[in-house]
Write an enzyme that holds these catalytic residues in place. Structure first.
Site, PDB file in Angstrom:
ATOM      1  N   GLN A 111     -44.433  19.658  67.012  1.00 35.87           N
ATOM      2  CA  GLN A 111     -45.294  20.759  67.426  1.00 35.87           C
ATOM      3  C   GLN A 111     -44.666  21.635  68.490  1.00 35.87           C
ATOM      4  O   GLN A 111     -45.163  22.740  68.760  1.00 35.87           O
ATOM      5  CB  GLN A 111     -46.624  20.208  67.940  1.00 35.87           C
ATOM      6  CG  GLN A 111     -46.529  19.476  69.280  1.00 35.87           C
ATOM      7  CD  GLN A 111     -47.837  18.854  69.687  1.00 35.87           C
ATOM      8  OE1 GLN A 111     -48.165  17.753  69.262  1.00 35.87           O
ATOM      9  NE2 GLN A 111     -48.591  19.549  70.526  1.00 35.87           N
ATOM     10  N   CYS A 117     -51.398  19.616  68.785  1.00 35.19           N
ATOM     11  CA  CYS A 117     -51.394  18.257  68.231  1.00 35.19           C
ATOM     12  C   CYS A 117     -52.559  18.044  67.280  1.00 35.19           C
ATOM     13  O   CYS A 117     -52.456  17.332  66.276  1.00 35.19           O
ATOM     14  CB  CYS A 117     -51.433  17.228  69.355  1.00 35.19           C
ATOM     15  SG  CYS A 117     -52.947  17.293  70.356  1.00 35.19           S
ATOM     16  N   HIS A 263     -54.294  13.959  73.729  1.00 37.20           N
ATOM     17  CA  HIS A 263     -53.353  14.112  72.626  1.00 37.20           C
ATOM     18  C   HIS A 263     -53.992  13.517  71.370  1.00 37.20           C
ATOM     19  O   HIS A 263     -54.783  12.563  71.457  1.00 37.20           O
ATOM     20  CB  HIS A 263     -52.062  13.372  72.971  1.00 37.20           C
ATOM     21  CG  HIS A 263     -50.898  13.690  72.071  1.00 37.20           C
ATOM     22  ND1 HIS A 263     -50.624  14.952  71.611  1.00 37.20           N
ATOM     23  CD2 HIS A 263     -49.920  12.881  71.561  1.00 37.20           C
ATOM     24  CE1 HIS A 263     -49.526  14.919  70.864  1.00 37.20           C
ATOM     25  NE2 HIS A 263     -49.086  13.675  70.808  1.00 37.20           N
TER      26      HIS A 263
END
Length: 642
Positions: A111, A117, A263
Site C-alpha cells: 500500500q 490498508c 491497521h
C-alpha cells in the site's frame, strides 16, 4: 466486643499478608516481561474497544502506511453460526478445500505510505473468496484497490477507512453496477499518499465489473473469527505499536513502544497449539515472513473487529425452454399467449427480450420484460409464426434461446376447462407447512391434451413457478409458518388455447420458540450495579426471536430483539433493594407466538460494601478476581460484618 476485635485483627493480618504477596508477584512479573498491556481475550471475557477514533494513516517517519478507522455504533454486528467443533489448525496458504489443495491467497501487495490498508485487506480477502467460489486456487484475479481508495465515499481515501464500506459499496451502493474492477482498469497510484479521482477508472469500467458479492458483515471474538475462517479468509483490525515495524518472523507479541494507529490485514488461518493468528499484510513481500506474520491470540485487540464477505460465481441464465405453443405445433388458437420457462442458477431475477414474427429471423417486439409470457395479439388464420426468447440476469449475463415455430388453425378450438376445486380450499387457515397443492381441470374437446402453469407465492400476484406440467398436483416444498400464500393455475391445451383459474389463498400454522435455557449468571450480586445474565433458545421455524426478562423485583426488560435463532443473548439489570429474587425469561417469534417461561434462577442481592476497609477489599477483589480464596470465604462467613 473482644471477639469482634479479635476477628478484625485476624482479617487485617490476612489482608496484609495477601496484599504483600500479590504486589511481590506483580513486581516479579513486571521484571520478567513488559508484555502485560494486552490480556488475551476469550469468548467469556469482555472485549474492549480500541482507544483511538481515527487513524494515524500516513506515518511519514516510516515507509509503511496504516489506515484503519473503526465503524460507528450504528453498524450492528452480524454474528455467524458457529460449528460444534472447530479445527485446531488452519492455513489457507496450504489447504484442501472441496478435494482441491493449494494456496488460495493471491500475491502480497504494498500500500505504500497511503492509509489504504482497509482497501488492500478488503480486496485481498475478496480475491481469495473468488478462488474459493470457483473451487480453483489459481484463478487469482488481480483486483483494483485504487477503485476502493478513490470511489468509496464512505471512506477517506489515503486518510483511512474500513473494509466493511468496501463490501457495502461493491454490493449495495452502486447497484446495478456493483462489483470489483480489475487492476488493469484502475491501477494503484496512491503509494505516495495521494488519491486520484474516481473518474480516472477506465472508460468501459461497467463492462469489466467482477461479480458478485452476495453477503458481507462484521463480528468479533475468536470463535466468530474461526467460524468464518472455515469458509475463507477474513479482514481483522488491530492496534499497531512501534515494535511491530521491527517484526521479521515468529509470533508477534507487543513488547515496547507507543501506539501508532489502527491497521487492517487479511487473516488466513490460526494455530491453537501455537496460540496465534496467521495474517497477510499489505507492506510488500519483503516485510515479515514473505509479507505474512503471526500474532498471538488476544494481542493488540486483534479479535475486536472482523469483516467478511461471500462471493458467488455469476452464471448466465439457463436456456429458455418449455415453449407454449409447443415447437412445431399446429392448429394453434388465434388468441394464444406465448409462454416459456427460464430459471437462473444463481437465483437472480431475470428479464426477457421477445422476438416474434412470420420471418425465420423474427424481429424484437419487447425489451426487458419481467413476465415469462407475452400476448402477440390476434393472429392470422393458418399462418406460420417464429419466436425466440433472450434472458438476461441482473448482472448482465445473457442467454439466447432457440427459434421456435407454430402454425395457427381455423379458429374452431375450445379452451380448456377452468381449474377448480383447489386443495387447500380457498381462504383456509392452519394449513400444514408440508401441504401439497391439487385441483381439477380437463378440456371439453375430445382428444386435446392439457398442461398447467402453476403460480405461487406470498404476493397477491403470485409468480410462475412451474410451466407446462401435465399433473394436477404441485409440491411447493416446506413453507414458512404463519404465512399467507396465494396461488393460481392456468390451463393450456395442445393448440395454445388457455384458461385462467382464480387466485386462491391459504394461511399456514405457526410454532412458538422453544423454552429458553435456564438464565446463566452470578447468584450473589451487588446492589446498585448492573449485573448481566444470559440465555438462549431456538425457533422450530428458524424465525428471529425476542426475549422478555422478568427480574423478580416487579420489573421486566420489555421485549428485546430480534435475535437470530440459537444465539446466546445477554441482558442487564440493577437491583436497588436487598433480598432474594427469581429471574426467568421467555421468548416470542416475529409472528407473536410466545414460548413458555424458562426454569427460574434464584439469586440473592446483599448490601454493597459500605465500610472503608470493605471498600478496599472490593477494589482488591475486582483487580485480582481469582486471588484470596481464604479471605473471601472468611468475609462471606462473617456476612461482611466487621
Amino acid at each position: 466486643m473482644r471477639n469482634g476485635l479479635w476477628m478484625k485483627g485476624i482479617v487485617v493480618g490476612i489482608i496484609m499478608l495477601f496484599v504483600g504477596a500479590a504486589f511481590t508477584s506483580i513486581s516479579s512479573t513486571e521484571k520478567s516481561s513488559v508484555n502485560m498491556a494486552f490480556i488475551p481475550v476469550t469468548d467469556n471475557e469482555s472485549i474492549n474497544s480500541m482507544s483511538y477514533e481515527k487513524c494515524n494513516c500516513n506515518n511519514q517517519t516510516e515507509k509503511y502506511g496504516l489506515g484503519y478507522i473503526p465503524l460507528p455504533d450504528w453498524v450492528k454486528p452480524t454474528p455467524v453460526k458457529e460449528p460444534a467443533v472447530f479445527l485446531t489448525e488452519l492455513d489457507w496458504r496450504s489447504y484442501t478445500y472441496n478435494g482441491v489443495s493449494g494456496n488460495w491467497l493471491t500475491s502480497v501487495k504494498n500500500q505504500g505510505q497511503c492509509g489504504s490498508c482497509w482497501a488492500f485487506a478488503a480486496i485481498g480477502c475478496l480475491e481469495a473468496m473468488i478462488n474459493i467460489a470457483y473451487n480453483n486456487p489459481n484463478v487469482d484475479n488481480d483486483l483494483s484497490e485504487q477503485y476502493m481508495v478513490s470511489c468509496v465515499t464512505s471512506c477517506n481515501g489515503c486518510n483511512g477507512g474500513n473494509a466493511y464500506y468496501c463490501y457495502k459499496y461493491m454490493k449495495d451502493d452502486t447497484y446495478p453496477n456493483d462489483g470489483a474492477l480489475p487492476e488493469s482498469c484502475f491501477p494503484y497510484t496512491s503509494a505516495s499518499g495521494s488519491t486520484p479521482p474516481c473518474s480516472n477508472k477506465c472508460s468501459d469500467w461497467k463492462n469489466k465489473l467482477v461479480k458478485k458479492i452476495t453477503n458481507y458483515g462484521t463480528s468479533r471474538g475468536s470463535s466468530q473469527i474461526k467460524s468464518r475462517l472455515s469458509t475463507g479468509p477474513v479482514c481483522l483490525s488491530f492496534e499497531v505499536y512501534e515494535d511491530f515495524y521491527d517484526y521479521t518472523g515468529g509470533i508477534y507479541r507487543h513488547k515496547f513502544g507507543n501506539s501508532i494507529g489502527g491497521h487492517v490485514v487479511v487473516c488466513v488461518g490460526y494455530s491453537d497449539s501455537g496460540r496465534y493468528w496467521i495474517c497477510k499484510n499489505s507492506w510488500g513481500s519483503g516485510w515479515g515472513e514473505n509479507g505474512y506474520f503471526k500474532i498471538g491470540y488476544g494481542e493488540c485487540y486483534i479479535e475486536n473487529a472482523m469483516t467478511y464477505c461471500d462471493f458467488l460465481v455469476n452464471l448466465p441464465p439457463n436456456l429458455p425452454s418449455n415453449p407454449n405453443p409447443q415447437n412445431h405445433a399446429t392448429q394453434v388458437a388465434l388468441d394464444t399467449y406465448l409462454s416459456w420457462v427460464c430459471n437462473d442458477p444463481n437465483h437472480d431475477s431475470l428479464v426477457y427480450d421477445v422476438y416474434f414474427g412470420m420471418s425465420g429471423s423474427p424481429p424484437k417486439v419487447k425489451t426487458g420484460q419481467s413476465l415469462s409470457w407475452y400476448n402477440p395479439g390476434t393472429l392470422s388464420l393458418q399462418k406460420k409464426y417464429y419466436w425466440k426468447i433472450v434472458a438476461r440476469d441482473t448482472y448482465g449475463a445473457v442467454t439466447s434461446g432457440p427459434i421456435w415455430d407454430f402454425t395457427t388453425g381455423t379458429g374452431d378450438d375450445s379452451p380448456p376447462n377452468t381449474p377448480s376445486n383447489p386443495s387447500p380450499p380457498d381462504q383456509a387457515t392452519e394449513i400444514n407447512v408440508n401441504t401439497i397443492l391439487n385441483w381439477t381441470g380437463g378440456d371439453p374437446d375430445a382428444g386435446d391434451t392439457v398442461t398447467y402453469d402453476v403460480y405461487f407465492g406470498t404476493s397477491s400476484s403470485p409468480h410462475l413457478l412451474v410451466h407446462n406440467q401435465s399433473g394436477l398436483t404441485y409440491n411447493p416444498d416446506t413453507l414458512s409458518n404463519s404465512t399467507q400464500y396465494y396461488w393460481k393455475v392456468v390451463a393450456w391445451d395442445n393448440h395454445g388455447a388457455y384458461t385462467n383459474g382464480s387466485i386462491w389463498y391459504f394461511t399456514t400454522t405457526n410454532d412458538p420458540p422453544n423454552k429458553p435455557s435456564l438464565p446463566s449468571g452470578v447468584k450473589r450480586g451487588k446492589l446498585g450495579e448492573a449485573t448481566s445474565y444470559s440465555s438462549n433458545t431456538s425457533d422450530p421455524n428458524d424465525d428471529q426471536v425476542y426475549y422478555l426478562w422478568d427480574w423478580g423485583d416487579g420489573n421486566n426488560s420489555g421485549w428485546l430483539g430480534p435475535y437470530s435463532s440459537g444465539i446466546t443473548v445477554i441482558a442487564w439489570h440493577i437491583w436497588e433493594t436487598k433480598g432474594n429474587y427469581v429471574i426467568k425469561v421467555k421468548a416470542k417469534d416475529k409472528h407473536g407466538a410466545e414460548s413458555n417461561w424458562s426454569d427460574p434462577l434464584p439469586i440473592t442481592m446483599p448490601y454493597s460494601f459500605n465500610k472503608p476497609i470493605l471498600k478496599f477489599l472490593e477494589l482488591l477483589f475486582e483487580r485480582f478476581p481469582n486471588a484470596f480464596p481464604i479471605l473471601r470465604h472468611l468475609l462471606e462467613w462473617k456476612n461482611m460484618k466487621l
